[in-house]
Design a protein around this motif. Structure first.
Motif, mmCIF file in Angstrom:
data_model
loop_
_atom_site.group_PDB
_atom_site.id
_atom_site.type_symbol
_atom_site.label_atom_id
_atom_site.label_comp_id
_atom_site.label_asym_id
_atom_site.label_seq_id
_atom_site.Cartn_x
_atom_site.Cartn_y
_atom_site.Cartn_z
ATOM 1 N N LEU A 48 0.787 -0.998 -0.033
ATOM 2 C CA LEU A 48 0.231 0.275 0.126
ATOM 3 C C LEU A 48 0.670 1.441 -0.150
ATOM 4 O O LEU A 48 0.863 2.237 -0.686
ATOM 5 C CB LEU A 48 -0.914 0.169 1.140
ATOM 6 N N TYR A 49 1.704 1.064 0.501
ATOM 7 C CA TYR A 49 2.470 2.427 1.043
ATOM 8 C C TYR A 49 3.587 2.115 -0.021
ATOM 9 O O TYR A 49 4.150 3.622 -0.528
ATOM 10 C CB TYR A 49 3.753 2.472 2.278
ATOM 11 N N ARG A 50 3.991 1.269 -0.714
ATOM 12 C CA ARG A 50 5.416 1.172 -1.774
ATOM 13 C C ARG A 50 4.898 1.209 -3.618
ATOM 14 O O ARG A 50 5.690 2.461 -4.096
ATOM 15 C CB ARG A 50 5.848 -0.029 -1.635
ATOM 16 N N LEU A 51 3.770 0.836 -3.380
ATOM 17 C CA LEU A 51 3.158 0.152 -4.862
ATOM 18 C C LEU A 51 1.704 1.125 -5.158
ATOM 19 O O LEU A 51 1.711 1.336 -6.001
ATOM 20 C CB LEU A 51 2.920 -0.977 -4.197
ATOM 21 N N GLY A 52 0.941 1.383 -3.892
ATOM 22 C CA GLY A 52 -0.270 2.010 -4.227
ATOM 23 C C GLY A 52 -1.813 0.769 -4.184
ATOM 24 O O GLY A 52 -0.668 -0.760 -3.678
ATOM 25 N N PHE A 53 -2.233 1.526 -4.234
ATOM 26 C CA PHE A 53 -3.855 0.603 -4.268
ATOM 27 C C PHE A 53 -4.107 -0.791 -4.547
ATOM 28 O O PHE A 53 -4.348 -1.256 -4.216
ATOM 29 C CB PHE A 53 -5.072 1.502 -3.641
ATOM 30 N N ARG A 54 -4.202 -0.453 -5.804
ATOM 31 C CA ARG A 54 -4.171 -1.597 -6.397
ATOM 32 C C ARG A 54 -3.565 -3.039 -6.313
ATOM 33 O O ARG A 54 -3.754 -3.790 -6.388
ATOM 34 C CB ARG A 54 -4.510 -0.851 -8.071
ATOM 35 N N GLU A 55 -2.047 -2.465 -6.251
ATOM 36 C CA GLU A 55 -1.667 -3.724 -6.270
ATOM 37 C C GLU A 55 -2.066 -4.288 -4.646
ATOM 38 O O GLU A 55 -1.137 -5.093 -5.078
ATOM 39 C CB GLU A 55 -0.197 -2.850 -6.208
#
Length: 166
Positions: A48-55
């Motif tokens: 969530l913090y590194r790649l994003g919500f979708r990932e």
């Protein structure tokens, strides 16, 4: 999608699966059945913090489905998916407003996960009688959220500050 991101998603999914398996080996806490630490959420919060919500959503859904099939049951899938989806949405929204740190976001995720599972149980069992369990689940969500949040915060800070901002 760049190959680095794809490989990170693969590694985080595998890590979440391993952590789910490790957690399934812990004996159940007899006094309060169903309470777990939520070790796999380290990978989800990292994503969530590194790649994003979708990932993070993809990693979470794949982990819940595979873990339920491998270490749980089809019934546990409904509880787990409800908790995981609500938890991730709450954590994402709190992360977006930038008022809370990783530990607080994790605590909110732990509590909302447990509330999502209770909500699903009320739907499946068609009774509200199990809400007496909510205070215990809130306490366990706070405790596990602090632990997972501290671990996630430490890992994220040691690996750099590439924050996914959507």
């Amino acid at each position: 999608m760049q190959s680095r991101k794809i490989s990170q998603i693969g590694v985080l999914t595998a890590l979440a699966m391993v952590l789910s398996y490790v957690e399934s080996l812990f004996p159940a806490f007899i006094a309060v059945p169903g309470i777990k630490i939520g070790l796999a959420n380290i990978a989800v919060i990292f994503a969530l913090y590194r790649l994003g919500f979708r990932e993070a959503l993809g990693i979470s859904v794949v982990r819940v489905v595979l873990s339920s099939l491998l270490f749980g049951s089809v019934l546990s899938l409904s509880y787990s998916i409800a908790g995981a989806l609500i938890s991730l949405v709450v954590m994402y929204l709190l992360k977006r407003i930038r008022l809370f740190g990783i530990v607080a976001v994790s605590v909110a995720g732990g509590v909302s996960h447990n509330l999502g599972q209770i909500g699903m149980a009320c739907l499946i069992l068609q009774t509200g009688a199990i809400v007496y369990y909510v205070p215990v689940l809130i306490l366990s969500g706070v405790a596990s959220g602090v632990v997972i949040g501290l671990v996630s915060s430490t890992v994220l800070s040691r690996l750099g500050e590439e924050d996914a901002d959507e």
